[in-house]
Design a protein around this motif. Sequence first.
Motif, PDB file in Angstrom:
ATOM      1  N   VAL A  61       0.870  -1.181   0.000  1.00 43.08           N
ATOM      2  CA  VAL A  61       0.000   0.000   0.000  1.00 43.08           C
ATOM      3  C   VAL A  61       0.905   1.228   0.000  1.00 43.08           C
ATOM      4  O   VAL A  61       2.075   1.155   0.394  1.00 43.08           O
ATOM      5  CB  VAL A  61      -0.967   0.022   1.208  1.00 43.08           C
ATOM      6  CG1 VAL A  61      -1.993  -1.085   1.102  1.00 43.08           C
ATOM      7  CG2 VAL A  61      -0.226  -0.051   2.508  1.00 43.08           C
ATOM      8  N   ILE A  62       0.371   2.335  -0.418  1.00 39.68           N
ATOM      9  CA  ILE A  62       1.175   3.547  -0.587  1.00 39.68           C
ATOM     10  C   ILE A  62       1.805   3.986   0.737  1.00 39.68           C
ATOM     11  O   ILE A  62       2.889   4.573   0.753  1.00 39.68           O
ATOM     12  CB  ILE A  62       0.341   4.684  -1.228  1.00 39.68           C
ATOM     13  CG1 ILE A  62       1.248   5.799  -1.735  1.00 39.68           C
ATOM     14  CG2 ILE A  62      -0.690   5.216  -0.272  1.00 39.68           C
ATOM     15  CD1 ILE A  62       2.071   5.453  -2.921  1.00 39.68           C
ATOM     16  N   HIS A  63       1.177   3.678   1.859  1.00 41.24           N
ATOM     17  CA  HIS A  63       1.708   4.081   3.165  1.00 41.24           C
ATOM     18  C   HIS A  63       2.966   3.305   3.546  1.00 41.24           C
ATOM     19  O   HIS A  63       3.655   3.676   4.492  1.00 41.24           O
ATOM     20  CB  HIS A  63       0.652   3.906   4.252  1.00 41.24           C
ATOM     21  CG  HIS A  63      -0.597   4.675   3.978  1.00 41.24           C
ATOM     22  ND1 HIS A  63      -0.637   6.059   3.966  1.00 41.24           N
ATOM     23  CD2 HIS A  63      -1.849   4.274   3.670  1.00 41.24           C
ATOM     24  CE1 HIS A  63      -1.854   6.461   3.680  1.00 41.24           C
ATOM     25  NE2 HIS A  63      -2.611   5.406   3.495  1.00 41.24           N
ATOM     26  N   ASP A  64       3.269   2.237   2.823  1.00 40.45           N
ATOM     27  CA  ASP A  64       4.479   1.446   3.092  1.00 40.45           C
ATOM     28  C   ASP A  64       5.704   1.996   2.362  1.00 40.45           C
ATOM     29  O   ASP A  64       6.796   1.493   2.533  1.00 40.45           O
ATOM     30  CB  ASP A  64       4.280  -0.011   2.672  1.00 40.45           C
ATOM     31  CG  ASP A  64       3.213  -0.704   3.497  1.00 40.45           C
ATOM     32  OD1 ASP A  64       2.960  -0.257   4.633  1.00 40.45           O
ATOM     33  OD2 ASP A  64       2.645  -1.686   3.007  1.00 40.45           O
ATOM     34  N   TYR A  66       8.332   4.983   1.694  1.00 44.72           N
ATOM     35  CA  TYR A  66       8.919   6.177   2.292  1.00 44.72           C
ATOM     36  C   TYR A  66       9.991   6.701   1.334  1.00 44.72           C
ATOM     37  O   TYR A  66      11.155   6.315   1.419  1.00 44.72           O
ATOM     38  CB  TYR A  66       9.517   5.856   3.659  1.00 44.72           C
ATOM     39  CG  TYR A  66       8.491   5.303   4.629  1.00 44.72           C
ATOM     40  CD1 TYR A  66       7.643   6.151   5.313  1.00 44.72           C
ATOM     41  CD2 TYR A  66       8.361   3.932   4.808  1.00 44.72           C
ATOM     42  CE1 TYR A  66       6.686   5.655   6.195  1.00 44.72           C
ATOM     43  CE2 TYR A  66       7.404   3.420   5.682  1.00 44.72           C
ATOM     44  CZ  TYR A  66       6.580   4.284   6.363  1.00 44.72           C
ATOM     45  OH  TYR A  66       5.636   3.775   7.222  1.00 44.72           O
ATOM     46  N   ARG A  75       5.150  -5.791   4.732  1.00 41.24           N
ATOM     47  CA  ARG A  75       4.438  -6.378   5.869  1.00 41.24           C
ATOM     48  C   ARG A  75       3.998  -7.793   5.509  1.00 41.24           C
ATOM     49  O   ARG A  75       3.620  -8.059   4.381  1.00 41.24           O
ATOM     50  CB  ARG A  75       3.201  -5.560   6.213  1.00 41.24           C
ATOM     51  CG  ARG A  75       3.505  -4.130   6.565  1.00 41.24           C
ATOM     52  CD  ARG A  75       2.215  -3.339   6.745  1.00 41.24           C
ATOM     53  NE  ARG A  75       2.465  -1.925   6.742  1.00 41.24           N
ATOM     54  CZ  ARG A  75       2.747  -1.225   7.822  1.00 41.24           C
ATOM     55  NH1 ARG A  75       2.833  -1.819   8.989  1.00 41.24           N
ATOM     56  NH2 ARG A  75       2.962   0.071   7.752  1.00 41.24           N
ATOM     57  N   THR A  84      12.286  -4.378   5.887  1.00 44.04           N
ATOM     58  CA  THR A  84      12.457  -3.129   5.150  1.00 44.04           C
ATOM     59  C   THR A  84      13.431  -3.366   4.013  1.00 44.04           C
ATOM     60  O   THR A  84      14.477  -3.981   4.199  1.00 44.04           O
ATOM     61  CB  THR A  84      13.000  -2.029   6.075  1.00 44.04           C
ATOM     62  OG1 THR A  84      12.082  -1.838   7.148  1.00 44.04           O
ATOM     63  CG2 THR A  84      13.167  -0.723   5.329  1.00 44.04           C
TER      64      THR A  84
END
Length: 96
Positions: A61-64, A66, A75, A84
């Motif tokens: 998802v875009i929130h993953d 950075y 995740r 990561t």
Amino acid sequence: MIQKEDWKKVQRGYGSSAVYYEADVQRFIQTVLESKNKRDYALVNLLIYICLRINEALSLVIHDLYLELQELLIRDGKEKKSRTKFLSDKVGYEII
């Protein structure tokens, strides 16, 4: 009597023994690029250059992502572990 703690994990097989040459990979990327589907192109870059598993790439998802830190949080990867991955400059710019 054999107890569960006596069990040993045995690897039954290995990954594909197929060999892919750089020219084959570039030809594949070019085919995806020519389809003009940005989502598919971004997924292919993640799979190839960051070595994501298919289920990991599809569950992003875009929130993953950075971009400032050039990091991607995966995740529930293999064995439900999170990890990561670091983005190279090329991949970072390709997926935005």
